[in-house]
Design an enzyme around this catalytic site. Structure first.
Site, PDB file in Angstrom:
ATOM      1  N   THR A 166       0.464  -8.252  -5.704  1.00  0.00           N
ATOM      2  CA  THR A 166       0.129  -8.493  -4.306  1.00  0.00           C
ATOM      3  C   THR A 166       0.187  -9.990  -4.030  1.00  0.00           C
ATOM      4  OG1 THR A 166      -1.332  -6.569  -4.299  1.00  0.00           O
ATOM      5  CG2 THR A 166      -1.654  -8.176  -2.549  1.00  0.00           C
ATOM      6  N   ARG A 275     -11.431  15.008  23.663  1.00  0.00           N
ATOM      7  CA  ARG A 275     -10.419  16.054  23.797  1.00  0.00           C
ATOM      8  C   ARG A 275     -11.086  17.378  24.141  1.00  0.00           C
ATOM      9  NH1 ARG A 275      -4.959  17.287  24.474  1.00  0.00           N
ATOM     10  NH2 ARG A 275      -4.294  18.978  23.069  1.00  0.00           N
ATOM     11  N   GLU A 370      -5.576  -1.382  -9.218  1.00  0.00           N
ATOM     12  CA  GLU A 370      -6.719  -1.758 -10.073  1.00  0.00           C
ATOM     13  C   GLU A 370      -7.042  -0.683 -11.102  1.00  0.00           C
ATOM     14  OE1 GLU A 370      -7.501  -4.647 -10.024  1.00  0.00           O
ATOM     15  OE2 GLU A 370      -7.584  -5.499  -8.026  1.00  0.00           O
TER      16      GLU A 370
END
Length: 391
Positions: A166, A275, A370
């Site tokens: 990363t 909704r 990890e």
């Protein structure tokens, strides 16, 4: 699309300063991180300016000593800040965790002179770090790494390839684990490598199913010259540096996972309340309410688990088993919660108009980084039942 905002999460914070820090992190997440998240992930844009802002705000070095420019905060606080950032955009939360991981070796194994020279800039100087342990062939078998460091006078020459890094190619510094001796864990040493070192280069970023704003790539070291003054710890101590770093890193991933899950549930709650079907909000239907109840329970349980591990860390108690448990449970919970959030949104959940689909894609990687969750189960089992039999 529901707006991101302060969430009804009861926080356990030890001081007024910690409460102020969390309020700052949430405010930055609302104003600076979340509004650009969807477009940034769609275009694969890394938010470097956001990390500079976090550095100026004192949020990139929270768990490190104030004397070196850190925040001097316990992990109990730092991890809750990570959760807030990850809830707004995982690229930012995960990136903050990775940066902290990259600083760990120097902060805990460096000499006093090394810490004074490098740590203030790393914690508060708008620099960004990366952590380099994994390799293409070794994968989860960290002790089998092949990147080599050879002594050359007062320097070391590092050669090899790191994988799944990363911030590869954009980091200002890299904590690199390299082999300096025999095969196995005793022959590994840690080094602090400048991002502009000659012979250091990054491959094109991997094409991923999610987390597109965060570059992940191989890092090539071709005779990179590193002075011995940048060696972290003793020669051959690198595996201890790595394991020590990973325990804290796993808690960072756990906190990020709960942030992603919380954001997905918040969106599902807002959607189902607004909704209407058959003349009433769909959140009135028992089947959906039970799904929401399960989602909330998993989030609360995961948060409690990572905070319990963090408090052991802060108290100076062993926490490796608890860190593995937190990483395992929280990331599995995030996968379940985000999947259910997509289901609750129906067809809309499958579109990019709502963030639930992005959360679901991003949650998957948290079960892998990890140390995969299969590795976490191995770690936990060894703590509970002892090492596997050699028979």
């Amino acid at each position: 699309m529901p707006e991101y905002g302060p969430r009804p999460v009861e926080r356990e914070l030890p001081t007024e300063e910690a409460r102020d820090l969390l309020a700052l992190a949430r405010d930055l997440a609302q104003r600076e991180v979340e509004p650009a998240a969807a477009e940034g992930e769609r275009t694969g844009t890394f938010p470097r300016e956001t990390f500079a802002l976090l550095s100026r705000s004192g949020l990139l070095g929270l768990p490190y000593p104030e004397e070196y420019g850190g925040g001097g905060q316990p992990h109990e606080v730092y991890l809750q800040v990570l959760e807030e950032l990850a809830a707004a955009r995982l690229t930012v939360g995960l990136g903050t965790s990775v940066h902290s991981l990259a600083c760990h070796g120097l902060a805990h194994f460096g000499t006093k002179e090394q810490r004074a020279e490098h740590l203030p800039a790393m914690l508060g100087g708008e620099l960004l770090g990366a952590y380099c342990l994994s390799e293409p062939a070794s994968g989860s078998d960290a002790a089998a790494l092949r990147t080599r460091a050879v002594r050359d006078g007062d320097d070391w020459l590092l050669s090899g390839t790191k994988a799944w890094i990363t911030h590869a190619g954009i980091a200002d510094f890299y904590t690199v684990l390299a082999r300096t001796g025999e095969d196995g864990p005793r022959g590994i040493t840690a080094f602090l490598v400048p991002g502009d070192a000659e012979g250091l280069s990054a491959a094109p970023p991997e094409r991923k199913m999610g987390l597109n704003g965060s570059p992940t790539a191989q890092l090539h070291l071709d005779g990179v010259r590193v002075p011995d003054s940048r060696r972290l710890g003793e020669v051959g101590q690198g595996f201890s540096v790595a394991l020590s770093s990973l325990d804290g890193g796993r808690l960072g991933i756990a906190a990020c996972a709960i942030g992603v899950a919380q954001a997905a549930m918040d969106e599902a709650l807002a959607y189902t309340a607004g909704r209407e079907q058959f003349g009433r909000p769909i959140s009135d239907f028992q089947g959906l309410r039970f799904m929401l109840a399960d989602m909330g329970t998993q989030i609360e349980a995961g948060r409690a688990l990572y905070l319990a591990a963090a408090r052991r860390h802060d108290a100076g108690q062993p926490f490796s088993r608890q860190a593995a448990m937190a990483k395992l449970f929280c990331t599995d919970a995030a996968m379940r919660v985000t999947t259910d959030a997509v289901q609750l949104l129906g067809g809309y959940g499958y579109t990019a108009d709502f963030s639930a689909e992005r959360s679901m894609r991003e949650a998957k990687v948290l079960q892998i980084v990890e140390g995969t969750n299969q590795i976490q189960r191995m770690v936990i089992a060894r703590h509970l039942a002892g090492p596997e039999s050699s028979r």
